[in-house]
Scaffold this motif. Structure first.
Motif, PDB file in Angstrom:
ATOM      1  N   ASP A  78      37.961  38.736  61.725  1.00  0.00           N
ATOM      2  CA  ASP A  78      37.142  39.825  61.197  1.00  0.00           C
ATOM      3  C   ASP A  78      37.977  41.013  60.752  1.00  0.00           C
ATOM      4  OD1 ASP A  78      34.606  38.519  62.050  1.00  0.00           O
ATOM      5  OD2 ASP A  78      35.367  38.970  64.054  1.00  0.00           O
ATOM      6  N   GLU A 133      28.835  42.549  55.999  1.00  0.00           N
ATOM      7  CA  GLU A 133      30.220  42.998  56.125  1.00  0.00           C
ATOM      8  C   GLU A 133      31.036  41.892  56.774  1.00  0.00           C
ATOM      9  OE1 GLU A 133      32.324  47.113  57.051  1.00  0.00           O
ATOM     10  OE2 GLU A 133      31.405  46.291  58.849  1.00  0.00           O
ATOM     11  N   LYS A 134      31.953  41.336  56.013  1.00  0.00           N
ATOM     12  CA  LYS A 134      32.673  40.148  56.474  1.00  0.00           C
ATOM     13  C   LYS A 134      34.046  40.438  57.052  1.00  0.00           C
ATOM     14  CE  LYS A 134      30.283  36.880  53.452  1.00  0.00           C
ATOM     15  NZ  LYS A 134      29.176  37.807  53.099  1.00  0.00           N
ATOM     16  N   VAL A 136      37.456  43.710  57.669  1.00  0.00           N
ATOM     17  CA  VAL A 136      38.101  44.998  57.452  1.00  0.00           C
ATOM     18  C   VAL A 136      39.613  44.791  57.487  1.00  0.00           C
ATOM     19  CG1 VAL A 136      38.363  47.385  58.220  1.00  0.00           C
ATOM     20  CG2 VAL A 136      36.191  46.196  58.594  1.00  0.00           C
ATOM     21  N   GLY A 177      32.398  41.563  50.624  1.00  0.00           N
ATOM     22  CA  GLY A 177      31.990  42.344  51.787  1.00  0.00           C
ATOM     23  C   GLY A 177      33.139  42.691  52.704  1.00  0.00           C
ATOM     24  N   ARG A 179      36.167  45.526  53.524  1.00  0.00           N
ATOM     25  CA  ARG A 179      36.664  46.876  53.290  1.00  0.00           C
ATOM     26  C   ARG A 179      38.182  46.925  53.477  1.00  0.00           C
ATOM     27  NH1 ARG A 179      35.436  50.361  56.954  1.00  0.00           N
ATOM     28  NH2 ARG A 179      34.378  49.027  58.481  1.00  0.00           N
ATOM     29  N   GLY A 231      31.538  52.074  58.748  1.00  0.00           N
ATOM     30  CA  GLY A 231      31.275  51.176  57.634  1.00  0.00           C
ATOM     31  C   GLY A 231      31.329  51.791  56.260  1.00  0.00           C
ATOM     32  N   TYR A 232      31.444  53.132  56.172  1.00  0.00           N
ATOM     33  CA  TYR A 232      31.478  53.774  54.852  1.00  0.00           C
ATOM     34  C   TYR A 232      32.901  54.157  54.437  1.00  0.00           C
ATOM     35  CZ  TYR A 232      29.071  56.004  50.924  1.00  0.00           C
ATOM     36  OH  TYR A 232      28.588  56.316  49.674  1.00  0.00           O
ATOM     37  N   ASN A 234      36.213  53.171  52.949  1.00  0.00           N
ATOM     38  CA  ASN A 234      36.723  52.088  52.122  1.00  0.00           C
ATOM     39  C   ASN A 234      37.584  52.660  51.006  1.00  0.00           C
ATOM     40  OD1 ASN A 234      37.082  49.458  51.230  1.00  0.00           O
ATOM     41  ND2 ASN A 234      35.178  49.388  50.085  1.00  0.00           N
TER      42      ASN A 234
END
Length: 247
Positions: A78, A133-134, A136, A177, A179, A231-232, A234
């Motif tokens: 992940d 979301e896959k 990071v 998905g 980031r 999550g925001y 990126n």
């Protein structure tokens, strides 16, 4: 995405910023696989309850084998944090003549190409994850990307490449998905720097605007974790340097 129950690979994870990140992620409930060129890194990984894969980040087959081992051990990936790298110092023209081309090439190969090699293969694996979301990816740049000093042509170029590829890769992977961010650390108290004489460490710390000290690798690790969980975030390169601007 949360660190708890996530599955992370950390390159350069046997020491310094990488080990601090791997340890922090483990403490937050993540599964971690440490990727490091030094076979002795297996002991450091074992001490924090992480897996280990001896890996040359510049070699495609070596990295793919590490990715496969991580998937086999953790069931998937992940998070990818790239901390593997080297620091070199050599003037463009010095007392012994021009900058050695092999030194410049090796620095770019490990710091920049090595990071891209790992993240592209990790991203290909992440793309198969379920959910919106896959994955990071967090890369390690440096303030030298912006404020490179004398003798840092190779190192600054490699880290500027990390900074420069952050946004386009984030755009490339948006459809999957995934980031992508980078951290640009300043002067941190890694084992290599802590090995310098105390007066040298004090002089370096005095250059920091505030707080006047070396960065704690745990602070880097916490920022990496924050990037994962926010999550925001990126396409961003975040300086972590106590407002230090190198002269």
């Amino acid at each position: 995405m949360e660190l708890k129950n996530s599955r992370a690979i950390v390159t350069g994870g046997a020491s310094g910023l990488g080990l601090a990140t791997a340890s922090h992620f483990r403490n937050q409930g993540a599964q971690v696989m440490v990727l490091d060129r030094d076979a002795a890194g297996a002991d450091a990984a074992r001490a924090i309850g992480a897996g280990f894969a001896q890996t040359d980040v510049t070699d495609e087959a070596s990295v793919q084998a590490a990715i496969d081992a991580a998937v086999a051990a953790m069931g998937g990936i992940d998070i990818c944090v790239n901390c593997a790298g080297i620091a070199t110092g050599e003037k463009t023209v010095g007392r012994d003549g021009p900058h050695a081309l092999d030194t410049f090439r090796r620095t770019i190969e490990i710091n920049l190409i090595g990071s891209f090699n790992v993240l592209r293969l990790a991203a290909a694996q992440m793309a198969g994850n379920s959910g919106a979301e896959k994955g990071v990816i967090v890369n390690t740049a440096s303030i030298a990307a912006f404020d490179g000093q004398k003798g840092q042509a190779a190192y600054a170029a490699s880290k500027a490449g990390i900074a420069g590829m952050t946004l386009p890769i984030a755009r490339d992977l948006a459809g999957q998905g995934i980031r992508v961010c980078a951290i640009a650390p300043g002067i941190f108290g890694t084992p290599m720097l802590r090995g310098l004489p105390q007066e040298v460490q004090d002089a370096l710390a005095a250059e920091v605007t505030y707080p006047k000290r070396l960065g704690d690798p745990e602070e880097f690790a916490r920022l990496a974790g924050f990037i994962v969980e926010n999550g925001y975030l990126n396409g961003e390169v975040i300086r972590l340097d106590g407002a230090l601007r190198m002269r």
